[in-house]
Write an enzyme that holds these catalytic residues in place. Sequence first.
Site, PDB file in Angstrom:
ATOM      1  CD  GLU A   1      -3.032  -0.908   0.158  1.00  0.00           C
ATOM      2  OE1 GLU A   1      -3.309   0.253  -0.221  1.00  0.00           O
ATOM      3  OE2 GLU A   1      -3.574  -1.924  -0.319  1.00  0.00           O
TER       4      GLU A   1
ATOM      5  CD  GLU B   1      -5.481   7.688  -3.396  1.00  0.00           C
ATOM      6  OE1 GLU B   1      -5.938   7.464  -4.538  1.00  0.00           O
ATOM      7  OE2 GLU B   1      -6.169   7.606  -2.353  1.00  0.00           O
TER       8      GLU B   1
END
Length: 283
Positions: free
Chosen positions: A107, A129
């Site tokens: 991730e 992100e």
Amino acid sequence: MACSCATHYGALVAVVVSFLVASGGSAGVTAARYGPGQCSPVAALVSEHLYNSLFLHKDDPACPAKGFYTYASFINAARTFPKFAATGDLSTRKRELAAFFAQISHETTGGWATAPDGEYSWGLCFKEEISPASDYCDATDAQWPCYPGRSYHGRGPIQLSWNFNYGPAGRALGFDGLRNPEVVANCSETAFRTALWFWMTPRRPKPSCHEVMVGEYRASAADLAANRTPGFGLVTNIVNGGLECNRTDDARVNNRIGFYRRYCQIFNVDAGPNLDCAHQQPY
């Protein structure tokens, strides 16, 4: 980055216990304290030297999360979840750690095929992100309504996403996940706690990742029909099955498996069966 921004640990214990009482104990989250000098189960298996060898480049100048994912923050966060890496025999405990580290490494990876030390040495490179496609607000969720101007894009080791995850994570851990989601990318202990909360908490019909890795998962009739077999692949299904499972040779799934195999080798444990979710229906 030991956090002044994080909830004080003693207060966090009270918050988590209160949440358990309010939820009837179904959240899969418990809290415990360890006395001075008492080593937590996770610290007994993962020294600071080992932690840094697993994530060789987390503090590389090229990594946006440089200096964020400290060993102390991980160990302090793990103390909030006393069953994490403390359930079952030694091999089971190590395998759960390998699986958790593999998922958070994928991730947050900054690795590539020809990266120095290999692409599976670049976990924990990102804490947020980059260029999210949306604000990840599910406006239909009345229980966890989005707060105006807030974005619920991926943050932290597990890249916590969507208001329906930020809300309950914040409620369980003592911060306002809907009004203040930014704390997950600003406080390393909170970031690790959200990842461990996601790991330890079943969201039925999904089991928790912890239940799968320690052998507590029991397939329902629907699980059997969907070929949701226990193993690392089912953990990937829980984490991101809607995008990655029920398809063959998915690069993201393969990357997760690559990290997992590396960590299992370092921990000297067998990876177990069913590593991918190519033939599993997502939840």
